[in-house]
Design a protein around this motif. Structure first.
Motif, PDB file in Angstrom:
ATOM      1  N   LEU A 152      -9.613   1.762  -3.166  1.00 46.16           N
ATOM      2  CA  LEU A 152      -9.664   0.524  -3.590  1.00 46.16           C
ATOM      3  C   LEU A 152      -8.592  -0.118  -2.543  1.00 46.16           C
ATOM      4  O   LEU A 152      -8.866  -1.065  -2.097  1.00 46.16           O
ATOM      5  CB  LEU A 152      -9.045   0.145  -4.980  1.00 46.16           C
ATOM      6  CG  LEU A 152      -9.849   0.285  -6.070  1.00 46.16           C
ATOM      7  CD1 LEU A 152      -9.366   0.421  -7.731  1.00 46.16           C
ATOM      8  CD2 LEU A 152     -11.146  -0.775  -6.172  1.00 46.16           C
ATOM      9  N   ALA A 153      -7.620   0.663  -2.099  1.00 37.94           N
ATOM     10  CA  ALA A 153      -6.718   0.044  -1.008  1.00 37.94           C
ATOM     11  C   ALA A 153      -7.215   0.017   0.276  1.00 37.94           C
ATOM     12  O   ALA A 153      -7.119  -1.018   0.797  1.00 37.94           O
ATOM     13  CB  ALA A 153      -5.304   0.754  -1.251  1.00 37.94           C
TER      14      ALA A 153
ATOM     15  N   THR B  23      -7.932  -6.853  -4.425  1.00 39.55           N
ATOM     16  CA  THR B  23      -8.279  -5.465  -4.530  1.00 39.55           C
ATOM     17  C   THR B  23      -7.116  -4.501  -4.268  1.00 39.55           C
ATOM     18  O   THR B  23      -6.705  -3.617  -4.779  1.00 39.55           O
ATOM     19  CB  THR B  23      -9.371  -5.285  -3.465  1.00 39.55           C
ATOM     20  OG1 THR B  23     -10.203  -6.283  -3.829  1.00 39.55           O
ATOM     21  CG2 THR B  23      -9.836  -4.065  -3.424  1.00 39.55           C
ATOM     22  N   ILE B  24      -6.175  -4.831  -3.350  1.00 40.63           N
ATOM     23  CA  ILE B  24      -4.821  -4.075  -3.125  1.00 40.63           C
ATOM     24  C   ILE B  24      -4.013  -4.293  -4.230  1.00 40.63           C
ATOM     25  O   ILE B  24      -3.447  -3.044  -4.869  1.00 40.63           O
ATOM     26  CB  ILE B  24      -4.222  -4.816  -1.995  1.00 40.63           C
ATOM     27  CG1 ILE B  24      -5.173  -4.459  -0.690  1.00 40.63           C
ATOM     28  CG2 ILE B  24      -2.925  -4.022  -1.625  1.00 40.63           C
ATOM     29  CD1 ILE B  24      -4.838  -5.271   0.694  1.00 40.63           C
TER      30      ILE B  24
ATOM     31  N   GLY C 100      -9.588  -9.717  -1.043  1.00 43.99           N
ATOM     32  CA  GLY C 100      -8.609  -8.396  -0.439  1.00 43.99           C
ATOM     33  C   GLY C 100      -7.585  -8.194  -0.884  1.00 43.99           C
ATOM     34  O   GLY C 100      -7.100  -7.029  -1.385  1.00 43.99           O
TER      35      GLY C 100
ATOM     36  N   GLY D  10      -9.542  -2.916  -0.011  1.00 41.30           N
ATOM     37  CA  GLY D  10      -8.712  -4.306   0.076  1.00 41.30           C
ATOM     38  C   GLY D  10      -8.159  -4.711   1.333  1.00 41.30           C
ATOM     39  O   GLY D  10      -8.329  -5.678   1.995  1.00 41.30           O
TER      40      GLY D  10
ATOM     41  N   THR E  51       0.819  -1.345  -0.030  1.00 38.29           N
ATOM     42  CA  THR E  51       0.169  -0.076  -0.029  1.00 38.29           C
ATOM     43  C   THR E  51       0.953   1.309   0.120  1.00 38.29           C
ATOM     44  O   THR E  51       0.253   2.387  -0.340  1.00 38.29           O
ATOM     45  CB  THR E  51      -0.934  -0.115   1.190  1.00 38.29           C
ATOM     46  OG1 THR E  51      -0.088   0.022   2.485  1.00 38.29           O
ATOM     47  CG2 THR E  51      -1.920  -1.221   1.116  1.00 38.29           C
TER      48      THR E  51
END
Length: 312
Positions: A145-146, A293-294, A290, A149, A118
Protein backbone atom coordinates in the motif's frame (compact mmCIF):
# COMPACT_ATOMS: atom_id res chain seq x y z
CA UNK A 1 15.13 5.06 50.73
CA UNK A 2 13.90 1.93 48.95
CA UNK A 3 10.62 1.99 50.86
CA UNK A 4 10.13 5.68 50.13
CA UNK A 5 10.82 5.10 46.43
CA UNK A 6 8.31 2.23 46.31
CA UNK A 7 5.67 4.41 47.97
CA UNK A 8 6.41 7.21 45.47
CA UNK A 9 6.14 4.81 42.52
CA UNK A 10 2.85 3.40 43.82
CA UNK A 11 1.55 6.94 44.25
CA UNK A 12 2.54 7.83 40.69
CA UNK A 13 0.80 4.74 39.31
CA UNK A 14 -2.32 5.52 41.35
CA UNK A 15 -2.27 9.08 40.03
CA UNK A 16 -1.99 7.82 36.45
CA UNK A 17 -4.97 5.49 36.97
CA UNK A 18 -6.99 8.45 38.29
CA UNK A 19 -6.68 10.21 34.93
CA UNK A 20 -9.39 9.05 32.48
CA UNK A 21 -8.26 7.07 29.43
CA UNK A 22 -9.57 9.70 27.01
CA UNK A 23 -7.22 12.29 28.53
CA UNK A 24 -4.15 10.18 27.73
CA UNK A 25 -5.43 9.63 24.19
CA UNK A 26 -6.04 13.37 23.82
CA UNK A 27 -2.46 13.99 25.00
CA UNK A 28 -1.08 11.70 22.28
CA UNK A 29 -3.29 13.34 19.65
CA UNK A 30 -2.04 16.76 20.80
CA UNK A 31 1.55 15.57 20.41
CA UNK A 32 0.75 14.40 16.88
CA UNK A 33 -0.81 17.80 16.09
CA UNK A 34 2.24 19.67 17.43
CA UNK A 35 4.60 17.44 15.44
CA UNK A 36 2.43 17.90 12.35
CA UNK A 37 2.61 21.67 12.71
CA UNK A 38 6.38 21.51 13.08
CA UNK A 39 6.76 20.69 9.37
CA UNK A 40 5.31 24.09 8.43
CA UNK A 41 7.28 25.84 11.19
CA UNK A 42 10.53 24.30 9.94
CA UNK A 43 9.69 25.07 6.32
CA UNK A 44 9.19 28.75 7.12
CA UNK A 45 12.34 28.87 9.27
CA UNK A 46 14.47 27.39 6.48
CA UNK A 47 14.05 30.70 4.66
CA UNK A 48 16.22 32.30 7.37
CA UNK A 49 18.41 29.45 8.66
CA UNK A 50 19.87 26.59 6.60
CA UNK A 51 18.71 23.03 7.50
CA UNK A 52 21.78 21.66 9.30
CA UNK A 53 22.37 24.85 11.28
CA UNK A 54 18.69 24.84 12.29
CA UNK A 55 19.02 21.24 13.52
CA UNK A 56 22.22 22.10 15.41
CA UNK A 57 20.60 24.99 17.27
CA UNK A 58 17.41 22.99 17.90
CA UNK A 59 19.13 19.88 19.24
CA UNK A 60 21.65 21.85 21.31
CA UNK A 61 18.93 23.79 23.11
CA UNK A 62 16.79 20.67 23.50
CA UNK A 63 19.71 18.72 25.00
CA UNK A 64 20.30 21.47 27.58
CA UNK A 65 16.60 21.55 28.48
CA UNK A 66 16.35 17.75 28.68
CA UNK A 67 19.48 17.52 30.85
CA UNK A 68 18.07 20.18 33.19
CA UNK A 69 14.79 18.28 33.59
CA UNK A 70 16.26 14.78 34.00
CA UNK A 71 19.61 15.58 35.61
CA UNK A 72 18.97 13.21 38.55
CA UNK A 73 18.45 10.27 36.19
CA UNK A 74 21.50 11.26 34.16
CA UNK A 75 23.64 11.44 37.27
CA UNK A 76 22.45 8.00 38.36
CA UNK A 77 22.59 6.22 34.98
CA UNK A 78 25.21 7.86 32.76
CA UNK A 79 28.11 5.46 32.18
CA UNK A 80 30.27 4.20 29.30
CA UNK A 81 27.55 1.88 28.00
CA UNK A 82 24.92 4.65 27.94
CA UNK A 83 27.41 6.94 26.21
CA UNK A 84 28.23 4.34 23.54
CA UNK A 85 24.65 3.25 22.83
CA UNK A 86 23.38 6.84 22.98
CA UNK A 87 26.10 7.91 20.55
CA UNK A 88 25.08 5.23 18.03
CA UNK A 89 21.45 6.31 18.32
CA UNK A 90 22.47 9.96 17.97
CA UNK A 91 24.47 9.32 14.81
CA UNK A 92 21.56 7.57 13.07
CA UNK A 93 18.86 9.87 14.46
CA UNK A 94 20.82 13.03 13.78
CA UNK A 95 21.53 11.92 10.20
CA UNK A 96 17.84 11.10 9.72
CA UNK A 97 16.71 14.55 10.83
CA UNK A 98 19.38 16.37 8.85
CA UNK A 99 18.55 14.48 5.64
CA UNK A 100 14.82 14.94 6.22
CA UNK A 101 15.19 18.69 6.73
CA UNK A 102 17.50 19.15 3.76
CA UNK A 103 14.79 17.36 1.80
CA UNK A 104 12.12 19.64 3.26
CA UNK A 105 13.95 22.58 1.72
CA UNK A 106 13.09 21.15 -1.73
CA UNK A 107 9.56 19.85 -1.24
CA UNK A 108 6.31 20.80 0.50
CA UNK A 109 5.57 20.18 4.19
CA UNK A 110 2.71 17.81 3.34
CA UNK A 111 4.76 15.64 0.99
CA UNK A 112 7.65 15.64 3.44
CA UNK A 113 5.39 14.52 6.29
CA UNK A 114 3.66 11.71 4.42
CA UNK A 115 6.85 10.38 2.82
CA UNK A 116 8.49 10.45 6.27
CA UNK A 117 5.55 8.44 7.64
CA UNK A 118 6.64 5.47 5.52
CA UNK A 119 9.24 4.73 8.24
CA UNK A 120 6.42 2.88 10.03
CA UNK A 121 6.14 0.51 7.09
CA UNK A 122 9.93 0.12 6.64
CA UNK A 123 10.63 -0.73 10.29
CA UNK A 124 9.54 -4.42 10.27
CA UNK A 125 11.74 -5.11 7.24
CA UNK A 126 14.76 -3.42 8.85
CA UNK A 127 14.07 -5.47 11.97
CA UNK A 128 14.01 -8.58 9.75
CA UNK A 129 17.56 -7.84 8.62
CA UNK A 130 18.83 -7.02 12.12
CA UNK A 131 16.90 -9.39 14.42
CA UNK A 132 15.91 -12.08 11.89
CA UNK A 133 12.23 -11.63 12.73
CA UNK A 134 10.28 -12.06 9.52
CA UNK A 135 7.55 -9.48 8.72
CA UNK A 136 3.92 -10.50 9.11
CA UNK A 137 1.37 -10.62 6.32
CA UNK A 138 0.08 -7.26 7.58
CA UNK A 139 3.55 -5.78 7.16
CA UNK A 140 3.70 -6.98 3.56
CA UNK A 141 0.25 -5.57 2.77
CA UNK A 142 1.23 -2.26 4.39
CA UNK A 143 4.43 -2.12 2.33
CA UNK A 144 2.53 -2.70 -0.93
CA UNK A 145 0.00 0.00 0.00
CA UNK A 146 2.84 2.40 0.82
CA UNK A 147 4.46 1.76 -2.56
CA UNK A 148 1.15 2.51 -4.28
CA UNK A 149 0.70 5.66 -2.20
CA UNK A 150 4.20 6.96 -2.88
CA UNK A 151 3.64 6.20 -6.57
CA UNK A 152 0.45 8.29 -6.63
CA UNK A 153 2.27 11.16 -4.90
CA UNK A 154 5.30 10.85 -7.19
CA UNK A 155 3.61 10.63 -10.59
CA UNK A 156 2.81 13.84 -12.40
CA UNK A 157 -0.41 14.55 -14.24
CA UNK A 158 1.12 13.01 -17.38
CA UNK A 159 2.10 9.90 -15.31
CA UNK A 160 5.79 10.84 -15.51
CA UNK A 161 7.95 10.51 -12.39
CA UNK A 162 7.71 13.79 -10.48
CA UNK A 163 9.80 13.04 -7.40
CA UNK A 164 11.97 16.00 -6.50
CA UNK A 165 15.40 15.75 -4.89
CA UNK A 166 13.71 16.71 -1.63
CA UNK A 167 11.23 13.83 -1.95
CA UNK A 168 14.02 11.29 -2.46
CA UNK A 169 15.98 12.69 0.49
CA UNK A 170 12.84 12.48 2.61
CA UNK A 171 12.56 8.75 1.83
CA UNK A 172 16.22 8.30 2.81
CA UNK A 173 15.42 10.08 6.07
CA UNK A 174 12.46 7.74 6.62
CA UNK A 175 14.76 4.74 6.13
CA UNK A 176 17.16 6.12 8.75
CA UNK A 177 14.27 6.70 11.18
CA UNK A 178 13.29 3.04 10.70
CA UNK A 179 16.86 1.95 11.50
CA UNK A 180 16.77 4.17 14.59
CA UNK A 181 13.54 2.54 15.82
CA UNK A 182 15.08 -0.92 15.57
CA UNK A 183 18.19 0.20 17.43
CA UNK A 184 16.12 1.84 20.20
CA UNK A 185 14.24 -1.44 20.67
CA UNK A 186 17.54 -3.32 21.02
CA UNK A 187 19.27 -0.82 23.33
CA UNK A 188 16.45 0.35 25.62
CA UNK A 189 15.84 -2.98 27.38
CA UNK A 190 19.15 -2.70 29.26
CA UNK A 191 19.47 1.08 29.48
CA UNK A 192 17.61 4.09 30.89
CA UNK A 193 15.66 5.56 27.97
CA UNK A 194 15.86 9.21 29.07
CA UNK A 195 19.63 8.94 29.56
CA UNK A 196 19.96 7.47 26.06
CA UNK A 197 17.76 10.30 24.77
CA UNK A 198 19.93 12.98 26.39
CA UNK A 199 23.10 11.52 24.85
CA UNK A 200 21.29 11.10 21.55
CA UNK A 201 20.36 14.79 21.49
CA UNK A 202 23.96 15.87 22.10
CA UNK A 203 25.36 13.58 19.41
CA UNK A 204 22.55 14.58 17.03
CA UNK A 205 23.57 18.21 17.54
CA UNK A 206 27.19 17.29 16.71
CA UNK A 207 26.06 15.47 13.55
CA UNK A 208 24.13 18.56 12.48
CA UNK A 209 27.14 20.78 13.29
CA UNK A 210 29.49 18.61 11.22
CA UNK A 211 27.04 18.67 8.31
CA UNK A 212 26.64 22.44 8.54
CA UNK A 213 30.39 23.04 8.61
CA UNK A 214 30.93 20.71 5.65
CA UNK A 215 28.01 21.61 3.37
CA UNK A 216 26.52 24.95 4.35
CA UNK A 217 27.71 28.55 4.58
CA UNK A 218 28.52 29.97 8.03
CA UNK A 219 25.59 30.45 10.37
CA UNK A 220 23.89 33.81 9.96
CA UNK A 221 23.81 34.76 13.64
CA UNK A 222 21.77 37.88 12.84
CA UNK A 223 18.99 35.63 11.50
CA UNK A 224 18.68 33.98 14.91
CA UNK A 225 17.88 37.37 16.41
CA UNK A 226 14.71 37.72 14.35
CA UNK A 227 11.54 37.40 16.49
CA UNK A 228 9.97 34.91 14.07
CA UNK A 229 13.04 32.65 14.26
CA UNK A 230 13.03 32.73 18.05
CA UNK A 231 9.32 31.90 17.98
CA UNK A 232 9.98 28.96 15.66
CA UNK A 233 12.83 27.71 17.86
CA UNK A 234 10.62 27.95 20.93
CA UNK A 235 8.04 25.80 19.15
CA UNK A 236 10.60 23.26 17.93
CA UNK A 237 12.68 23.04 21.11
CA UNK A 238 10.14 23.43 23.91
CA UNK A 239 7.01 21.94 22.36
CA UNK A 240 8.15 19.56 19.62
CA UNK A 241 11.40 18.23 21.10
CA UNK A 242 10.79 18.37 24.87
CA UNK A 243 7.11 18.56 25.83
CA UNK A 244 6.01 16.11 23.14
CA UNK A 245 8.78 13.63 23.93
CA UNK A 246 7.71 13.57 27.58
CA UNK A 247 4.03 13.50 26.56
CA UNK A 248 4.67 10.59 24.21
CA UNK A 249 6.47 8.59 26.91
CA UNK A 250 3.75 9.21 29.51
CA UNK A 251 0.88 8.73 27.07
CA UNK A 252 2.20 5.47 25.66
CA UNK A 253 2.56 4.13 29.20
CA UNK A 254 -1.20 4.53 29.71
CA UNK A 255 -2.68 3.76 26.27
CA UNK A 256 -2.60 0.35 24.53
CA UNK A 257 0.24 0.23 21.97
CA UNK A 258 -1.95 -0.16 18.87
CA UNK A 259 -4.14 2.80 19.83
CA UNK A 260 -1.14 4.92 20.83
CA UNK A 261 0.68 4.25 17.57
CA UNK A 262 -2.43 5.05 15.54
CA UNK A 263 -2.93 8.35 17.36
CA UNK A 264 0.72 9.32 16.84
CA UNK A 265 0.54 8.42 13.16
CA UNK A 266 -1.99 11.26 12.77
CA UNK A 267 1.10 13.50 12.67
CA UNK A 268 1.20 13.29 8.87
CA UNK A 269 -2.50 14.18 8.59
CA UNK A 270 -2.07 17.24 10.82
CA UNK A 271 0.99 18.21 8.76
CA UNK A 272 -1.02 18.28 5.53
CA UNK A 273 -3.83 20.27 7.17
CA UNK A 274 -1.30 22.79 8.50
CA UNK A 275 0.46 22.93 5.14
CA UNK A 276 -2.81 23.66 3.31
CA UNK A 277 -3.88 26.29 5.86
CA UNK A 278 -0.58 28.09 6.45
CA UNK A 279 1.67 27.18 3.52
CA UNK A 280 -1.00 27.26 0.79
CA UNK A 281 -0.03 23.77 -0.39
CA UNK A 282 -2.24 22.57 -3.25
CA UNK A 283 -3.40 18.97 -2.84
CA UNK A 284 -4.79 17.54 -6.09
CA UNK A 285 -7.24 14.60 -5.99
CA UNK A 286 -4.48 12.21 -7.11
CA UNK A 287 -2.07 13.40 -4.40
CA UNK A 288 -4.89 13.27 -1.84
CA UNK A 289 -5.54 9.64 -2.77
CA UNK A 290 -1.80 8.97 -2.49
CA UNK A 291 -1.68 10.56 0.97
CA UNK A 292 -4.74 8.55 1.98
CA UNK A 293 -3.18 5.32 0.73
CA UNK A 294 0.03 5.99 2.68
CA UNK A 295 -2.04 6.70 5.81
CA UNK A 296 -3.97 3.44 5.34
CA UNK A 297 -0.61 1.68 4.97
CA UNK A 298 0.51 3.17 8.29
CA UNK A 299 -2.75 2.10 9.96
CA UNK A 300 -2.43 -1.45 8.57
CA UNK A 301 1.20 -1.59 9.74
CA UNK A 302 0.20 -0.45 13.24
CA UNK A 303 -2.91 -2.63 13.70
CA UNK A 304 -1.96 -5.78 11.78
CA UNK A 305 1.81 -5.71 11.70
CA UNK A 306 2.58 -6.11 15.39
CA UNK A 307 3.76 -3.70 18.03
CA UNK A 308 5.81 -0.75 16.82
CA UNK A 309 8.63 0.83 18.77
CA UNK A 310 8.77 4.54 19.52
CA UNK A 311 10.24 7.01 17.05
CA UNK A 312 12.62 8.11 19.80
Amino acid sequence: MSAERNISERGARAGARAVPAWAWKLLLAACAAIWGGSFVVMKDTLDAVTPAWLMFVRFSLASVLTAAIFWRRLRASLDASHLAMGAILGLVWGAAYVVQNIGLDDTTPGRNAFLTATYCVMTPFINWLVARRSPSAGNVVAALLAIVGVGLVALGDDLSLAMSRGDWLTLVGALLFAVHIVLVARFSSAHDVMTLTAVQLVVGALVALATALALEPPLDVAALARPEVWGALAYLVVLSSTVCTIGQNVGQANVPPAQASLLLSLESVFAVVASVLFYNEVVTPRIAIGFGTIFVAVVVSELLGGRRSQKG
